[in-house]
Write an enzyme that holds these catalytic residues in place. Structure first.
Site, PDB file in Angstrom:
ATOM      1  N   TRP A  21       0.848  -1.213   0.000  1.00  0.00           N
ATOM      2  CA  TRP A  21       0.000   0.000   0.000  1.00  0.00           C
ATOM      3  C   TRP A  21       0.878   1.256   0.000  1.00  0.00           C
ATOM      4  O   TRP A  21       0.755   2.122  -0.889  1.00  0.00           O
ATOM      5  CB  TRP A  21      -0.935  -0.035   1.209  1.00  0.00           C
ATOM      6  CG  TRP A  21      -1.790   1.188   1.418  1.00  0.00           C
ATOM      7  CD1 TRP A  21      -2.035   2.199   0.519  1.00  0.00           C
ATOM      8  CD2 TRP A  21      -2.531   1.515   2.616  1.00  0.00           C
ATOM      9  NE1 TRP A  21      -2.884   3.131   1.086  1.00  0.00           N
ATOM     10  CE2 TRP A  21      -3.205   2.742   2.362  1.00  0.00           C
ATOM     11  CE3 TRP A  21      -2.707   0.911   3.852  1.00  0.00           C
ATOM     12  CZ2 TRP A  21      -4.020   3.359   3.317  1.00  0.00           C
ATOM     13  CZ3 TRP A  21      -3.525   1.519   4.799  1.00  0.00           C
ATOM     14  CH2 TRP A  21      -4.171   2.727   4.518  1.00  0.00           C
ATOM     15  N   ASP A  56       1.261  -8.499  -1.154  1.00  0.00           N
ATOM     16  CA  ASP A  56      -0.138  -8.079  -1.209  1.00  0.00           C
ATOM     17  C   ASP A  56      -0.195  -6.653  -1.750  1.00  0.00           C
ATOM     18  O   ASP A  56       0.426  -5.748  -1.193  1.00  0.00           O
ATOM     19  CB  ASP A  56      -0.757  -8.104   0.200  1.00  0.00           C
ATOM     20  CG  ASP A  56      -2.205  -7.624   0.176  1.00  0.00           C
ATOM     21  OD1 ASP A  56      -3.062  -8.385  -0.315  1.00  0.00           O
ATOM     22  OD2 ASP A  56      -2.477  -6.491   0.616  1.00  0.00           O
ATOM     23  N   TYR A  61      -4.110   1.071  -4.782  1.00  0.00           N
ATOM     24  CA  TYR A  61      -2.927   1.647  -4.130  1.00  0.00           C
ATOM     25  C   TYR A  61      -2.123   2.493  -5.129  1.00  0.00           C
ATOM     26  O   TYR A  61      -1.482   1.954  -6.027  1.00  0.00           O
ATOM     27  CB  TYR A  61      -2.021   0.553  -3.543  1.00  0.00           C
ATOM     28  CG  TYR A  61      -2.644  -0.290  -2.443  1.00  0.00           C
ATOM     29  CD1 TYR A  61      -3.755   0.152  -1.718  1.00  0.00           C
ATOM     30  CD2 TYR A  61      -2.119  -1.527  -2.108  1.00  0.00           C
ATOM     31  CE1 TYR A  61      -4.323  -0.623  -0.710  1.00  0.00           C
ATOM     32  CE2 TYR A  61      -2.678  -2.311  -1.097  1.00  0.00           C
ATOM     33  CZ  TYR A  61      -3.777  -1.851  -0.415  1.00  0.00           C
ATOM     34  OH  TYR A  61      -4.338  -2.629   0.583  1.00  0.00           O
ATOM     35  N   GLN A 178      -8.846 -11.283   4.505  1.00  0.00           N
ATOM     36  CA  GLN A 178      -7.820 -10.296   4.873  1.00  0.00           C
ATOM     37  C   GLN A 178      -8.478  -9.244   5.773  1.00  0.00           C
ATOM     38  O   GLN A 178      -9.076  -8.288   5.296  1.00  0.00           O
ATOM     39  CB  GLN A 178      -7.209  -9.649   3.626  1.00  0.00           C
ATOM     40  CG  GLN A 178      -6.121  -8.678   4.012  1.00  0.00           C
ATOM     41  CD  GLN A 178      -5.380  -8.013   2.845  1.00  0.00           C
ATOM     42  OE1 GLN A 178      -4.966  -6.871   2.961  1.00  0.00           O
ATOM     43  NE2 GLN A 178      -5.211  -8.707   1.744  1.00  0.00           N
ATOM     44  N   TYR A 206      -3.923  -7.753   8.069  1.00  0.00           N
ATOM     45  CA  TYR A 206      -3.321  -6.502   7.588  1.00  0.00           C
ATOM     46  C   TYR A 206      -3.083  -5.487   8.710  1.00  0.00           C
ATOM     47  O   TYR A 206      -3.709  -5.559   9.760  1.00  0.00           O
ATOM     48  CB  TYR A 206      -4.091  -5.917   6.412  1.00  0.00           C
ATOM     49  CG  TYR A 206      -5.372  -5.134   6.606  1.00  0.00           C
ATOM     50  CD1 TYR A 206      -5.397  -3.891   7.251  1.00  0.00           C
ATOM     51  CD2 TYR A 206      -6.550  -5.586   6.044  1.00  0.00           C
ATOM     52  CE1 TYR A 206      -6.561  -3.150   7.353  1.00  0.00           C
ATOM     53  CE2 TYR A 206      -7.737  -4.854   6.139  1.00  0.00           C
ATOM     54  CZ  TYR A 206      -7.729  -3.631   6.797  1.00  0.00           C
ATOM     55  OH  TYR A 206      -8.880  -2.892   6.885  1.00  0.00           O
ATOM     56  N   ALA A 282       6.331  -1.799   4.186  1.00  0.00           N
ATOM     57  CA  ALA A 282       7.690  -1.271   4.357  1.00  0.00           C
ATOM     58  C   ALA A 282       7.971  -0.321   3.210  1.00  0.00           C
ATOM     59  O   ALA A 282       7.571  -0.570   2.080  1.00  0.00           O
ATOM     60  CB  ALA A 282       8.710  -2.398   4.359  1.00  0.00           C
ATOM     61  N   GLN A 287      13.383  -1.221   6.965  1.00  0.00           N
ATOM     62  CA  GLN A 287      12.133  -1.473   7.702  1.00  0.00           C
ATOM     63  C   GLN A 287      11.753  -2.952   7.631  1.00  0.00           C
ATOM     64  O   GLN A 287      11.397  -3.556   8.640  1.00  0.00           O
ATOM     65  CB  GLN A 287      11.002  -0.599   7.144  1.00  0.00           C
ATOM     66  CG  GLN A 287      11.185   0.874   7.458  1.00  0.00           C
ATOM     67  CD  GLN A 287       9.969   1.719   7.096  1.00  0.00           C
ATOM     68  OE1 GLN A 287       9.199   1.371   6.201  1.00  0.00           O
ATOM     69  NE2 GLN A 287       9.807   2.837   7.767  1.00  0.00           N
TER      70      GLN A 287
HETATM   71  N1  LIG Z   1      -7.365  -4.894   2.748  1.00  0.00           N
HETATM   72  C1  LIG Z   1      -7.303  -3.690   3.239  1.00  0.00           C
HETATM   73  O1  LIG Z   1      -8.289  -2.954   3.307  1.00  0.00           O
HETATM   74  C2  LIG Z   1      -5.982  -3.211   3.751  1.00  0.00           C
HETATM   75  C3  LIG Z   1      -5.923  -2.067   4.573  1.00  0.00           C
HETATM   76  C4  LIG Z   1      -4.682  -1.713   5.094  1.00  0.00           C
HETATM   77  C5  LIG Z   1      -3.561  -2.453   4.774  1.00  0.00           C
HETATM   78  N2  LIG Z   1      -3.650  -3.529   3.941  1.00  0.00           N
HETATM   79  C6  LIG Z   1      -2.463  -4.326   3.555  1.00  0.00           C
HETATM   80  O2  LIG Z   1      -1.638  -4.552   4.683  1.00  0.00           O
HETATM   81  C7  LIG Z   1      -0.355  -3.988   4.425  1.00  0.00           C
HETATM   82  C8  LIG Z   1       0.277  -3.516   5.718  1.00  0.00           C
HETATM   83  O3  LIG Z   1      -0.541  -2.561   6.336  1.00  0.00           O
HETATM   84  P1  LIG Z   1      -0.044  -1.092   6.671  1.00  0.00           P
HETATM   85  O4  LIG Z   1       0.981  -0.689   5.675  1.00  0.00           O
HETATM   86  O5  LIG Z   1      -1.241  -0.276   6.908  1.00  0.00           O
HETATM   87  O6  LIG Z   1       0.544  -1.235   8.127  1.00  0.00           O
HETATM   88  P2  LIG Z   1       1.746  -1.838   8.944  1.00  0.00           P
HETATM   89  O7  LIG Z   1       2.382  -2.981   8.274  1.00  0.00           O
HETATM   90  O8  LIG Z   1       1.149  -2.019  10.273  1.00  0.00           O
HETATM   91  O9  LIG Z   1       2.740  -0.571   8.971  1.00  0.00           O
HETATM   92  C9  LIG Z   1       3.549  -0.283   7.871  1.00  0.00           C
HETATM   93  C10 LIG Z   1       4.174   1.094   8.021  1.00  0.00           C
HETATM   94  O10 LIG Z   1       4.892   1.183   9.239  1.00  0.00           O
HETATM   95  C11 LIG Z   1       6.115   1.888   9.044  1.00  0.00           C
HETATM   96  N3  LIG Z   1       7.164   0.892   9.319  1.00  0.00           N
HETATM   97  C12 LIG Z   1       7.329  -0.335   8.759  1.00  0.00           C
HETATM   98  N4  LIG Z   1       8.387  -0.974   9.293  1.00  0.00           N
HETATM   99  C13 LIG Z   1       8.898  -0.143  10.206  1.00  0.00           C
HETATM  100  C14 LIG Z   1       9.998  -0.246  11.077  1.00  0.00           C
HETATM  101  N5  LIG Z   1      10.756  -1.341  11.108  1.00  0.00           N
HETATM  102  N6  LIG Z   1      10.256   0.810  11.896  1.00  0.00           N
HETATM  103  C15 LIG Z   1       9.480   1.908  11.867  1.00  0.00           C
HETATM  104  N7  LIG Z   1       8.425   2.058  11.044  1.00  0.00           N
HETATM  105  C16 LIG Z   1       8.135   1.047  10.229  1.00  0.00           C
HETATM  106  C17 LIG Z   1       6.120   2.367   7.598  1.00  0.00           C
HETATM  107  O11 LIG Z   1       5.536   3.664   7.503  1.00  0.00           O
HETATM  108  P3  LIG Z   1       6.298   5.021   7.902  1.00  0.00           P
HETATM  109  O12 LIG Z   1       7.763   4.778   7.766  1.00  0.00           O
HETATM  110  O13 LIG Z   1       5.771   6.039   6.957  1.00  0.00           O
HETATM  111  O14 LIG Z   1       5.832   5.312   9.310  1.00  0.00           O
HETATM  112  C18 LIG Z   1       5.191   1.356   6.930  1.00  0.00           C
HETATM  113  O15 LIG Z   1       4.596   1.857   5.775  1.00  0.00           O
HETATM  114  C19 LIG Z   1      -0.602  -2.907   3.371  1.00  0.00           C
HETATM  115  O16 LIG Z   1       0.560  -2.548   2.661  1.00  0.00           O
HETATM  116  C20 LIG Z   1      -1.617  -3.604   2.517  1.00  0.00           C
HETATM  117  O17 LIG Z   1      -0.995  -4.542   1.666  1.00  0.00           O
HETATM  118  C21 LIG Z   1      -4.854  -3.911   3.460  1.00  0.00           C
END
Ligand SMILES: NC(=O)c1ccc[n+]([C@@H]2O[C@H](COP(=O)([O-])OP(=O)(O)OC[C@H]3O[C@@H](n4cnc5c(N)ncnc54)[C@H](OP(=O)(O)O)[C@@H]3O)[C@@H](O)[C@H]2O)c1
Length: 329
Positions: A21, A56, A61, A178, A206, A282, A287
């Site tokens: 995303w 995913d 996106y 999901q 997610y 990531a 990350q």
């Molecule tokens: N089906 C749906 O409706 C839906 C909705 C949401 C997500 N998703 C899927 O789930 C995936 C993951 O969700 P998400 O991106 O919302 O959340 P997440 O995995 O909980 O958080 C990812 C974000 O956290 C930060 N991050 C990642 N690793 C880090 C680290 N080691 N240290 C510090 N910050 C870190 C980055 O943003 P920053 O660096 O900008 O802070 C990254 O974009 C999405 O990419 C998507 O594929 C699906």
């Protein structure tokens, strides 16, 4: 990294999947602000090197951009990677987003995703949101046809509640759900997890780190003006300060395992046997290097109980402050 089989399918998913995303970048309603494609590609390739075997993404996106970046990142190694994408959120020339599960729309979307992903088949094709409620059956039937035609291997759904799942399962088997799933989003742990367990449906969770909040490194001052998180309830006061307090309480728990808060958040999600994989976002290689460390270890009962206690205190504080509390939590 260990792999878990996705529901009834023959897909063996690494316990951590790469979520694409954020790498869709900015310039649309749910963008994460400026993102460098070269860094995105490096992050995906690093994930694959470290044992992540699935990605995913979704058409929406970056309005198609994420799928294109994913295609570039896996060029020449498509066979090694399981690709999951999603349909139902569509956009017009102005970038305005709406939902459609009309059969011709689902087919059009699938053909466009195949083109952008530069592939002949999508391994897992998911309905993104059940918003076009009256046409859930119509859209799901069309995914069945895409499977019969060989354009899609398996069909999944996202953000479905148990009632939606029942309706889809009556038509053809659902391979995966999901849902949002993190310490701060536990709504699906009840009826939806039970339905998946009983029907051999895999769960791909997610936002396990609540979109960066549960990493121990979240810094609100670094959010770009156009980052969608600026408008999200958990990232606004009074929730934000309470959430950052909660994260501080998690540090010593993670520390007892020699892990970081981000790794703790992912391990917490993976503790449930119904969960096939945690989808982590990531934006840079470092990350994903850190977050894959959420796989391969388990939390003991004492620490799980401590986290529950902290969550109860977080809830008390939010309600007392009149903060944001999502429906169904
Ligand atoms: N089906 C749906 O409706 C839906 C909705 C949401 C997500 N998703 C899927 O789930 C995936 C993951 O969700 P998400 O991106 O919302 O959340 P997440 O995995 O909980 O958080 C990812 C974000 O956290 C930060 N991050 C990642 N690793 C880090 C680290 N080691 N240290 C510090 N910050 C870190 C980055 O943003 P920053 O660096 O900008 O802070 C990254 O974009 C999405 O990419 C998507 O594929 C699906």
């Amino acid at each position: 990294m260990e792999r878990r089989r996705l529901g009834f399918t023959d897909l063996e998913l690494s316990e951590v999947g790469f979520g694409a995303w954020a790498i869709g970048g900015g310039g649309w309603a749910f963008g994460w602000g400026p993102q460098d494609d070269a860094e995105s590609i490096a992050a995906i390739r690093r994930a694959l090197e470290l044992g992540v075997n699935w990605i995913d993404t979704a058409a929406i996106y970056g309005l198609g951009h994420s799928e294109e970046v994913v295609a570039r990142a896996v060029e020449g190694r498509r066979d090694e990677v399981i690709l999951a994408t999603k349909c139902s959120l569509i956009w017009d020339e102005k970038g305005e987003i709406s939902s459609s599960l009309a059969r011709e729309s689902v087919r059009r979307e699938c053909e466009a995703s195949l083109r952008r992903l530069n592939t002949d088949v999508i391994d897992l094709y998911q309905i993104h949101w059940p918003e076009d409620d009256e046409r859930i059956e119509e859209g799901w039937e069309e995914i069945g046809r895409l499977i019969e035609e060989g354009l899609v291997r398996y069909g999944g759904v996202s953000n479905f509640l148990a009632g939606h799942l029942r309706r889809a399962q009556a038509i053809h088997p659902v391979a995966s759900l999901q849902p949002p799933y993190s310490m701060l989003r536990r709504r699906h742990e009840g009826s939806e997890f039970a339905f998946c367990r009983e029907n051999d449906i895999g769960i791909i969770a997610y936002s396990p780190m609540q979109s960066g909040l549960l990493t121990g490194r979240f810094d609100p001052s670094r959010l770009s003006e156009e980052d969608w998180r600026r408008r999200a309830g958990e990232f606004q006061e009074p929730n934000l300060s309470i959430n950052l307090w909660f994260v501080d309480q998690l540090r010593p728990v993670a520390g007892e395992y020699g892990k970081t808060v981000a790794q703790l958040a992912v391990a917490w999600v993976l503790r449930r046997e119904e969960v096939t994989s945690a989808i982590v976002g990531a934006r840079r290689p470092d990350q994903i290097e850190e977050t894959i460390g959420g796989a391969g270890w388990t939390l003991d009962e004492k620490h799980l109980a401590k986290i529950d206690e902290l969550l109860a205190e977080r809830k008390r504080r939010i309600l007392e402050a009149g903060g944001y509390w999502p429906e169904g939590e």
